[in-house]
Design an enzyme around this catalytic site. Structure first.
Site, mmCIF file in Angstrom:
data_model
loop_
_atom_site.group_PDB
_atom_site.id
_atom_site.type_symbol
_atom_site.label_atom_id
_atom_site.label_comp_id
_atom_site.label_asym_id
_atom_site.label_seq_id
_atom_site.Cartn_x
_atom_site.Cartn_y
_atom_site.Cartn_z
ATOM 1 N N LYS A 1 -0.139 -2.027 17.101
ATOM 2 C CA LYS A 1 -1.113 -1.093 16.539
ATOM 3 C C LYS A 1 -1.967 -0.454 17.625
ATOM 4 O O LYS A 1 -2.367 0.713 17.491
ATOM 5 C CB LYS A 1 -1.984 -1.815 15.502
ATOM 6 C CG LYS A 1 -1.209 -2.304 14.287
ATOM 7 C CD LYS A 1 -0.475 -1.175 13.571
ATOM 8 C CE LYS A 1 0.175 -1.626 12.271
ATOM 9 N NZ LYS A 1 0.893 -0.528 11.586
ATOM 10 N N SER B 1 -2.534 2.338 10.851
ATOM 11 C CA SER B 1 -2.809 1.381 11.910
ATOM 12 C C SER B 1 -3.325 0.101 11.259
ATOM 13 O O SER B 1 -2.742 -0.403 10.303
ATOM 14 C CB SER B 1 -3.810 1.979 12.908
ATOM 15 O OG SER B 1 -4.130 1.076 13.925
ATOM 16 N N ASP C 1 15.877 3.268 7.526
ATOM 17 C CA ASP C 1 15.405 2.291 8.499
ATOM 18 C C ASP C 1 14.749 3.098 9.603
ATOM 19 O O ASP C 1 15.421 3.824 10.343
ATOM 20 C CB ASP C 1 16.579 1.471 9.036
ATOM 21 C CG ASP C 1 16.182 0.492 10.128
ATOM 22 O OD1 ASP C 1 15.023 0.527 10.587
ATOM 23 O OD2 ASP C 1 17.047 -0.303 10.552
ATOM 24 N N TYR D 1 1.313 -8.554 16.950
ATOM 25 C CA TYR D 1 1.171 -7.529 15.915
ATOM 26 C C TYR D 1 0.134 -6.496 16.335
ATOM 27 O O TYR D 1 0.373 -5.280 16.263
ATOM 28 C CB TYR D 1 0.774 -8.180 14.589
ATOM 29 C CG TYR D 1 0.364 -7.192 13.523
ATOM 30 C CD1 TYR D 1 1.297 -6.354 12.931
ATOM 31 C CD2 TYR D 1 -0.966 -7.100 13.113
ATOM 32 C CE1 TYR D 1 0.923 -5.442 11.951
ATOM 33 C CE2 TYR D 1 -1.349 -6.194 12.143
ATOM 34 C CZ TYR D 1 -0.401 -5.360 11.559
ATOM 35 O OH TYR D 1 -0.780 -4.454 10.603
ATOM 36 N N THR E 1 10.491 6.733 1.209
ATOM 37 C CA THR E 1 11.554 6.042 1.928
ATOM 38 C C THR E 1 11.385 4.535 1.841
ATOM 39 O O THR E 1 10.281 4.017 1.738
ATOM 40 C CB THR E 1 11.627 6.455 3.414
ATOM 41 O OG1 THR E 1 10.688 5.688 4.189
ATOM 42 C CG2 THR E 1 11.347 7.937 3.593
ATOM 43 N N ASN F 1 3.785 4.558 7.210
ATOM 44 C CA ASN F 1 3.311 3.294 6.660
ATOM 45 C C ASN F 1 4.251 2.121 6.916
ATOM 46 O O ASN F 1 3.807 0.969 6.926
ATOM 47 C CB ASN F 1 3.099 3.454 5.146
ATOM 48 C CG ASN F 1 2.842 2.126 4.468
ATOM 49 O OD1 ASN F 1 1.802 1.507 4.650
ATOM 50 N ND2 ASN F 1 3.810 1.661 3.681
ATOM 51 N N LEU G 1 0.816 -1.202 0.000
ATOM 52 C CA LEU G 1 0.000 0.000 0.000
ATOM 53 C C LEU G 1 0.857 1.262 0.000
ATOM 54 O O LEU G 1 0.460 2.280 -0.565
ATOM 55 C CB LEU G 1 -0.929 -0.004 1.216
ATOM 56 C CG LEU G 1 -2.092 -1.002 1.161
ATOM 57 C CD1 LEU G 1 -2.885 -0.971 2.469
ATOM 58 C CD2 LEU G 1 -3.019 -0.716 -0.023
#
Length: 277
Positions: free
Chosen positions: A156, A138, A60, A152, A36, A87, A18
């Protein structure tokens, strides 16, 4: 309709998934993008197609000093950042017992601390200019926690709390904050922890739940159009799903939370005790 005024974006993790789609969408309307990626070579195709509209930056996001250098370079070369899209991310899919401590820590470093570093680097100049937009990527898993994705989702949830607080802090300066909560899209960010047969039932439960709610992978190109609409809205929301049927998942989740709090309110009152004089 008024003519589009070109904006400058800073997008982390812009080389694939995305992130690449959002960079492409912005560039396709002649916006400028500081893109980036961990490897700047991965951004060559964007540079070939859009030339000087793209500032490719190797980054990074877990390197705080490098983040500040990259943001400073974007500010200097492109004349100020209007929109930040945090992102860059990674996910390890696995039950809590299956995920190693190192895997859990690395996810938190990228998904939470990486977003924190970039946000802290961008906010001062947005605040001074009294304007800007911070879009934190998120997840649907930022508001619910599903089996086999706990570590994970924890990253978020942390990003959600940070961003809600940030939104209240910077609104005074005209800086807007939005949490984009994608459901499912084709992605390369996930890796699998070593699976234990003891948790096969949990994996089956998650898959059955997605199928039952009709949650299917979304179209990345459509997500690009949605991102532009969000960036152009003068009054963006604090939270928005990207993908259909998110409400079908969160409505019962929040109803259950309220029901449990109400059922156990007697215990909450017991814990309160007598108020001090």
């Amino acid at each position: 309709m008024p003519a589009h005024v070109a904006k400058t974006w800073f997008i982390t993790g812009a080389s694939r998934g995305l992130g690449a789609q959002w960079a492409e969408a912005a560039l396709s309307r002649a916006d400028r993008v500081a893109a980036t990626a961990r490897s700047v070579k991965a951004l060559d195709s964007l540079v070939e197609r859009y030339g000087d509209l793209v500032l490719p930056l190797e980054l990074d996001v877990t390197d705080e000093a490098a983040v500040h250098r990259a943001v400073a370079a974007a500010e200097e070369r492109l004349g100020g950042i209007d929109i930040l899209v945090n992102n860059a991310g990674q996910a390890v899919v696995g039950a809590v017992e299956e995920v190693t401590a190192a895997q859990a820590r690395e996810q938190m470093e990228v998904n939470y601390f990486g977003a924190l570093y970039v946000t802290q680097a961008v906010v001062p100049r947005m605040r001074e200019r009294r304007g800007g937009q911070i879009i934190q990527i998120s997840s649907m898993g930022g508001v619910v926690a599903l089996p086999t994705m706990g570590t994970y989702h924890a990253t978020k949830w942390a990003l959600e709390a940070l961003s809600q607080a940030l939104a209240a802090e910077v609104a005074e300066y005209g800086v807007r904050v939005t949490l984009v909560e994608p459901l499912t899209f084709p992605s390369e960010l996930g890796t699998m922890a070593s699976a234990m047969p003891e948790y096969d039932h949990a994996r089956a439960l998650v898959m059955a739940g997605f199928e039952g709610l009709g949650i299917a992978p979304g179209d990345p190109a459509a997500a690009g159009r949605a991102m532009l609409a969000l960036a152009d809205d003068p009054h963006p929301p604090l939270r928005v799903f990207f993908g259909a049927n998110g409400l079908a998942l969160v409505r019962p989740e929040y109803a259950r939370r309220l029901a449990v709090w109400e059922e156990w309110d007697h215990l909450a009152r017991l814990a309160q005790g007598a108020s001090p004089a």
